[in-house]
Structures are given as C-alpha cells and as structure tokens.
Design a protein around this motif. Sequence first.
Motif, PDB file in Angstrom:
ATOM      1  N   TYR B 119       0.821  -1.524   0.011  1.00  0.00           N
ATOM      2  CA  TYR B 119      -0.145   0.067   0.110  1.00  0.00           C
ATOM      3  C   TYR B 119       1.187   1.119  -0.285  1.00  0.00           C
ATOM      4  O   TYR B 119       0.374   2.359  -1.055  1.00  0.00           O
ATOM      5  N   SER B 121       3.452   1.647  -1.516  1.00  0.00           N
ATOM      6  CA  SER B 121       4.552   2.002  -2.356  1.00  0.00           C
ATOM      7  C   SER B 121       4.000   1.926  -3.522  1.00  0.00           C
ATOM      8  O   SER B 121       4.165   2.117  -4.758  1.00  0.00           O
ATOM      9  N   GLY B 122       2.270   1.568  -3.371  1.00  0.00           N
ATOM     10  CA  GLY B 122       1.166   1.886  -4.504  1.00  0.00           C
ATOM     11  C   GLY B 122       1.159   3.101  -5.376  1.00  0.00           C
ATOM     12  O   GLY B 122      -0.462   3.335  -5.754  1.00  0.00           O
ATOM     13  N   GLY B 123       1.364   3.944  -4.528  1.00  0.00           N
ATOM     14  CA  GLY B 123       1.388   5.205  -4.960  1.00  0.00           C
ATOM     15  C   GLY B 123      -0.141   6.323  -3.992  1.00  0.00           C
ATOM     16  O   GLY B 123      -0.369   7.375  -4.463  1.00  0.00           O
TER      17      GLY B 123
END
Lengths: 337, 337
Positions: B119, B121-123
């Motif tokens: 999450y 790392s997901g933007g």
Amino acid sequence: MPPPRKRATVHDIAAAAGVSRGTVSRVLNGGYVSAEARAAIEAAITEVGYVPNTAARTLKMRRSQAVGFVALEPHSLFLDDPNIGAIMLGANAALSLADHQMVSLVVESARDTERVGRYLSGGFVDGAIVVSARTHDPIIKVISDLRLPAAFVGHPPDLDQRIPYVGIDNAGSARAVTERLLATGRRRVGMIAAALDRDSGIDRLAGFRAALGDAFDGDLVAEVPHYDYGSGIKGMRLLLDREPAIDGVFAASDAIAAGALETLREAGRSVPGDVGLVGFDDSTWAVRTQPPLSTVHQPAKQIGTVAAQLILRQLRGEQLDPGGQLLPTPIVWRDSA
Amino acid sequence: MPPPRKRATVHDIAAAAGVSRGTVSRVLNGGYVSAEARAAIEAAITEVGYVPNTAARTLKMRRSQAVGFVALEPHSLFLDDPNIGAIMLGANAALSLADHQMVSLVVESARDTERVGRYLSGGFVDGAIVVSARTHDPIIKVISDLRLPAAFVGHPPDLDQRIPYVGIDNAGSARAVTERLLATGRRRVGMIAAALDRDSGIDRLAGFRAALGDAFDGDLVAEVPHYDYGSGIKGMRLLLDREPAIDGVFAASDAIAAGALETLREAGRSVPGDVGLVGFDDSTWAVRTQPPLSTVHQPAKQIGTVAAQLILRQLRGEQLDPGGQLLPTPIVWRDSA
C-alpha cells in the motif's frame, strides 16, 4: 542529509537506461524489447529505486482494495474508550484475510468532515465502516449520496435504510443490567446517562427507564456529554447532590463507572456496601477498578469483524437482508453490585 | 433492499444522456459541447449520482494528498496505551490544517506487514509516519527502499539515517525519575522493564542502570513483554519473589505501574509507605490510580504534531537537518513515591 526523496518514474528509468519511455513501458507491461535493452532497463529500475504505481493500476479496475474505517468523535473514543481499539483490530483482521487494506480516517473537526467526505468520494476506498455517528452527522449524508458500500457500527436514527449496520441491543441490555441491580434490593437507583446525541446513549437511557417503570425519577438521571472517566466524576457528584440517599447507580459506560467509583470513594461511600454500581462495555476498565465492575459485555472485536464482513459481501455483489445485526451482550456480574 | 450500489461511471452518464462517452468527457473536462447536450449530460450526472474520481486526478499530479500513519504492535498500543490516541490526534490536526488526509494503517500480522508495504509503495500516500517500530522491523526496510518521505516516532537502532524521527530522551528521562526515587531514601530499588526489542524499552532500562551506578543489581530487573497492565502484575510478582525487602520500583510505563500497584495492594504493601513506585508516560492511567502516579510526562500530542510537520516539510521539498528531534519530558511528582 541527501535532498528530499522523490518517487522514481518511468522518465527516470528511461534516462538512466538511455532508452525511450515507450521502451521502458513495454518492459513494465511485459511486451517485447531486445535482450540488451531489457538488461539496461532492469539495471536502471534497481538503480533509481522504481516501484510500480499500484494506485494507478487498481484505478483502471475501479477497485482500490482499501476500505475506510471512519472514527467519529475520536477524542473520547481514542482516549477513553478501549472498545474502539478492539473494533478496529477485529475489522482489520477480517479485511486483511480478504486482502483488503483498512485505512482509518479520524474525523475531529468540520474541516475533517469535509476532507474525509472528499476522500471517501475520491476513489481511494471501495467501502467504509463508520463508527459512532451522531444523529444528523454529515458523514451519513455523504455516504448515502455516494452510494458507497458501507456498514455502520451502531444505528443513528436517521440512517439511510439501505445502509447495513451492526451493533448491540443497547435498550435491552441496559434494561437487563438495571433489573439485575434492582434485584439486589436497591431502593434509590440513579443513572449517569451520556452521549444523548447518539443512538447508544438514547437507548441506554430508555432501557434504564423501562426497568424502573413507575418508579422512574427523572431527577435521578445525571446527563453528561461523553462516555469518559471525567464525565463519571461530574455525573456522580450531581447525583449525590440531588439524592444523598442514593444506593444504586447504572453508569452508561465502564469509564463513567470508574469515575463514579472515585467520587463515591472521596465521599466516603463504600461500593457495593453503600452503593451498588454497574457499568456498560466490559472494557479493560471493568477489571481494573477496585472492586471490579459488574457490567454488560459488549463484543467489540466481533462487532469489527461483522462490520468488515458486511462490506466484503457488498463488494462481492451479494444482496444483504435489510436491517441490522445485533450481537449478544451477556451480563458479567463482578463485585461492584 | 436495492441491489448493491456501484459507483457511477462516464459510461452510465453517456447511456442516461443518450450521447457518446467522448461528449461526456468533454463536459467533465470543461470542453465545448452544444447547449442541448450539456443540459442532457448535467441531468444525467444528477440522475446516476456521478462523482468525479479524485484518485485518478491526483495520480496525474503524482500526489495523493494523503499521509499514512502506521501503527505497529497495535494490540498493546490500542488496548493499553492511551498515548497512541493522542499521537494520532496531534498528527491528524497538523495534517488537516495542511489539507492532507491522514490514513491510519494497522500492522498486526505478517500478512499486514506485506500488504501495508504494498500500500505504501502503491501511490496511495505521499508519506508515512511510523509509530513504535521494533529493531529489524520489515516496515523500516520497505520505507527505506521506497524513498518515501517518512517520519518515525521513536528511533529503532537500525533506522536508515536519512529518515527523520521525533521522540523523547528515554534514557535521560528514566535516569532522572529513578534518581528522584532514590533521593526519597529507598534502598532496594527494582525496575519492571518492558519492550526490550524497541529503542524506548532498551533506553529506559539503560537510564535506570545509569541512575543506580554501582548499586545496580540485575536480579532486581523484571523483564516483561509489553507496556501493559497485565505485564505490570507479572513483573511485580517476580520482583516480590526475588526481593521481599524491595522498597522502590521504576515501572517502564504507567499501565505497568498500575498493574504493579494492584499486585502490591494484594500483597499487603502500601504505596508509597512500604514501596515508592514511579511510572512513565503521564498518560490517563497516572491520574486514575490510587494514589496517583509520580511519572515522566511524555508530550504525546506534540509528538504527533512534530511527526506530521516533518512529513509536510519533506513534501514541500525542504532540506531537513540530519538526526531527530527530542521533546522535553518534565517529571510530574504525585503521590506514589
């Protein structure tokens, strides 16, 4: 200290590898490129620390795999009510098993209400669990208007009938614990009632009133704002002023009961000798007071689990039965009454 | 009950208005269409309940305007440590003023660690505040690798030197409160030490040891896992077994001190008469025990505020000084020692 870190982009990879952005995109999307270009691009990905943007990808699928957990009135919730933690952990565990990320959103100010409303409507979450909404809470309207899959913990009277909820029978539980207190032979029984802008507060008072029937005396109800320890101190002082012969008290929460216990101690009244005292919640408070509290058990963790399941079922496209789920609330009789 | 609600799309508007998707897009993006088509599309937007997807829009700007608040070891945090609530509210208020949405992420299981890592790392967030990381916590590596703007509350020894942190001088504060306890004339002083896998736990023990100097006796240190009430009961039982003549105790948290107080009461020892007892945190526990606790004040809300500011400054591109910020921790001397 190095300069502030920025997320690496496809641009950065292309620059580091000496290839075009299109070539990088082909590699990232599994398309064909020469072995040489692929090796250069893979080295560049490591070098610049690129991480694919999942948010962008999940947006294409119109699913964020995230569920909001909206905590209203967080001040008393987080600082005085151990149940909120148990509800959060129950919901998180159930969502985690289904590979959904729970994101908790705190609503403390009007500014928060507006921004959380925008966040919920902005595609960042697939659904929302709402805890502790008051009557006429603007978040209820936001969620109704959005048609966002939602589940409420508790049931504000003006809740959109299409939105499922999970909770307990506050009125029935309050009535049962008050009847049990009356059965110990108490004659002048009062209540410290809290949160009368919420269903839980209104219903606990209604249950107390029902248990007393014709013996109900409005003077023996002290109204306090929150379910917290400080409110228990204030409420018990009010009751002692109004009726020095009071011999029984139903506190609307365990934290209130703990505050009331402290006030009774200062006033030289023994519990349960002079005054029988019962609480509500069976939270960590209940076993830490002296004497430990007789109270109503609220299955907080399970409430969180069921709220999460209500969301997940909607996300799977299941039809839910109308109305809410009420979980059982056994009385736990300890030593304070 | 109506069928599960789905978010309305541009498709739905186009179908309801009897126009093409391209025409709808032109209206949504402020482009030219005929007055007739515009009226039909605006009516259709209301009819289908369309809300623009902010997530998609913010992604184009590579900013989500959201900041993660990662709570590790939530079990003891949420159920026993009132500080976490104050830290959250402090951080939320500061982020709210800057129009950022705080999203709290609970990490309780290995499954959570992995998913929260994805999450982050997901933007979905522009930065992250991390509370209560243990040494070798996998979340530290995730954040280092991502180069995500971050701020830690507390300082695990293996923290990436580039990541700023905010906290307190645990060793100095523990030393000061132990010295104050020794100054009351106690001879056999022990400690209930907790959370020795975290900087705060290690440093509080080091401060205790420094205060005792040559008089330090390892047998008078009871090690317990958590900063919670149950650990206080266990720890105090251990100390009483090992040294019945114990006359002073430094508990690593107020919740531990509250548990120790209960064990001392059961063992027939008076506080502060027989045993002087000091805690750490100055949380809500400290004023609710009998007697109220002498303790170290931890400025929890301000810690949250500073953590939020550390993130916001990074997002504005400011250069941060290396190292951490330590906030003052006055001793609050009440009645337990």
